[in-house]
Enzyme design. Structure first.
Site, PDB file in Angstrom:
ATOM      1  N   PRO A   1      52.743 -73.593  18.878  1.00 26.87           N
ATOM      2  CA  PRO A   1      53.748 -73.167  19.851  1.00 26.87           C
ATOM      3  C   PRO A   1      53.265 -73.340  21.292  1.00 26.87           C
ATOM      4  CG  PRO A   1      53.650 -71.604  18.057  1.00 26.87           C
ATOM      5  CD  PRO A   1      52.518 -72.579  17.834  1.00 26.87           C
ATOM      6  N   CYS A   2      54.189 -73.782  22.153  1.00 25.60           N
ATOM      7  CA  CYS A   2      53.808 -74.143  23.518  1.00 25.60           C
ATOM      8  C   CYS A   2      54.147 -73.082  24.549  1.00 25.60           C
ATOM      9  CB  CYS A   2      54.495 -75.455  23.913  1.00 25.60           C
ATOM     10  SG  CYS A   2      56.300 -75.326  23.949  1.00 25.60           S
ATOM     11  N   GLN A   3      54.905 -72.026  24.158  1.00 19.15           N
ATOM     12  CA  GLN A   3      55.413 -71.089  25.159  1.00 19.15           C
ATOM     13  C   GLN A   3      54.301 -70.412  25.962  1.00 19.15           C
ATOM     14  OE1 GLN A   3      56.193 -71.216  21.953  1.00 19.15           O
ATOM     15  NE2 GLN A   3      58.394 -70.921  21.587  1.00 19.15           N
TER      16      GLN A   3
END
Length: 460
Positions: free
Chosen positions: A71-73
């Site tokens: 995940p990049c958040q």
């Protein structure tokens, strides 16, 4: 070759590897809103629906490689950038741990550009170091999808590692040097109006275009602070995972400037401003039309498409990995680090300490070198017409800070550097090779970027 996929999402990365001839035998995705889409489009892949935090190496079938984008958040410059202080950011570590335990021949990791920002770069380097300590030669690069015939500006960081026993490194695909694929070419044939949804349940009965659904929710002040329209003869803005941040359709004119933080829709043309549909976003991401997305909430459709790795880019990377694996085992040629020395003081300190340093990372003048790879055999230093060749200690370059280098008498101007050891301070000669014959690569933006080549090519 067989691969296992992690954080699979709808399977954009997986599709690209399949198109390159790989077999995706196992995939892991925890989000239940995605499961139907993945299983429909990847019917021959076993989908594991467990939380990655609970997985062990024994849960994963034997395979040649791991592929996935955590995940990049936590790293995105558009978010709170909490990094490892966010549980989603720590999933990066869970993925690395499974690589360590299972030890596939290769792995690939994808993430947003923010992970190499100044705020997170030390953490990023720690990830690379952890993978190197696990026995991998690790390469990384920042790629723009538009350079690979994908109709959007989309900058993403890719990390590729090969187990050290293979005795090889990886070269990222070079930009294709073809005209950019414009929005006209990508979605110009979709002329029908999309089905419009806000909070309604999406009707899965499709006409000519599957998933030609557009979100009609309100536009917030942050969205209206910038122009969100690219014209038909341009590439798109980045396709994002949040429906409210989706770029606008190119049928609309450029938004009108009011102030540095405010734009408005051009008066009398407000009816033309709509978000791209899920299908149009999928086209821009390079998904084929036969790839179907299943959702009852339209925001889940945008999320699946926006979080995906463009399959066309994934295929380019997969083919380069295959080529690298095919060439590994060939006899390695003697490597040379070709580098510039700034002045006599730097040369003198280099010889006194038997140490040469170069910038690391993506800064101007930085050297892109795989983490875990041994130093080239030779160092060729040049300045104007002066050229000196030295033998280096063949070991992994070490990272040193500017303060450590200053203590040795150097005068670095950045933060962190890769350092290479010289076997001796005496300049050497190689029989039959004349340093005067060397033609160096052209400077980029008036900077002599250090690079690694082999001795045969250097004198060819």
């Amino acid at each position: 070759m067989k691969v296992a996929s992690f954080f699979a999402g709808c399977g954009g990365l997986d599709l690209g590897f399949e198109q390159a001839g790989y077999e995706v035998i196992w995939a892991n995705e925890f989000d239940k809103t995605i499961h139907g889409t993945y299983q429909f489009n990847h019917p021959n892949t076993y989908l594991c629906k467990s939380d990655i935090c609970t997985l062990k190496a024994t849960d994963i079938p034997d395979c040649d490689g791991f592929i996935g984008g955590p995940p990049c958040q936590s790293w995105s410059e558009g978010g709170k950038q909490l990094g490892l202080n966010d549980k989603r950011g720590r999933l990066f570590i869970d993925y690395i741990q499974l690589i360590k335990e299972k030890r596939p021949k290769f792995f690939i990791i994808e993430n947003v550009q923010g992970i190499i920002s100044d705020k997170h770069f030390k953490t990023f380097l720690s990830f690379l170091s952890s993978l190197e300590c696990a026995g991998y030669v690790v390469s990384y690069s920042l790629l723009n999808a538009a350079d690979y015939c994908i109709p959007q500006d989309r900058f993403r960081v890719f990390i590729v590692g090969f187990i050290k026993e293979l005795n090889g490194t990886f070269k990222f695909p070079k930009p294709l040097n073809k005209p950019f694929v414009t929005l006209q070419k990508a979605i110009g044939d979709i002329t029908e109006k999309p089905r419009l949804y806000n909070n309604e349940r999406v009707n899965q009965e499709y006409g000519k275009w599957a998933n030609h659904d557009a979100f009609t929710g309100p536009f917030d002040a942050k969205f209206m602070a910038r122009n969100r329209v690219r014209s038909w003869n341009e590439v798109s803005f980045t396709i994002q995972a949040q429906a409210k941040n989706c770029p606008l359709h190119p049928q609309a004119p450029t938004m009108k400037y009011i102030s540095p933080n405010q734009r408005v829709f051009l008066p009398c043309y407000e009816h033309l401003y709509r978000r791209l549909s899920v299908r149009e976003c999928a086209r821009i991401q390079s998904f084929p039309d036969k790839f179907r997305f299943f959702y009852t909430d339209i925001k889940d459709g945008y999320k699946m498409v926006g979080n995906a790795v463009p399959p066309r880019l994934a295929k380019c990377l997969a083919l380069n990995i295959k080529n690298a694996l095919d060439s590994m085992g060939e006899k390695k040629r003697a490597g040379v680090l070709v580098a510039y020395y700034k002045d006599e003081h730097q040369l003198r300190m280099t010889l006194r300490n038997k140490l040469y340093y170069v910038r690391t990372g993506f800064r101007r003048g930085a050297l892109q070198m795989p983490v875990g790879a041994t130093s080239p055999k030779y160092l060729l230093l040049h300045n104007s017409n002066s050229r000196f060749l030295y033998t280096m200690v063949e070991e992994c370059p070490k990272i040193m800070s500017a303060s450590e280098l200053s203590h040795l008498g150097f005068m670095p101007s950045g933060n962190e550097y890769l350092t290479f050891k010289l076997e001796d301070a005496e300049c050497i000669n190689i029989e039959g090779l004349d340093l005067a014959d060397v033609k160096f690569r052209e400077k980029k933006r008036d900077i002599a970027i250090p690079y690694v080549t082999n001795i045969q090519e250097l004198f060819s």
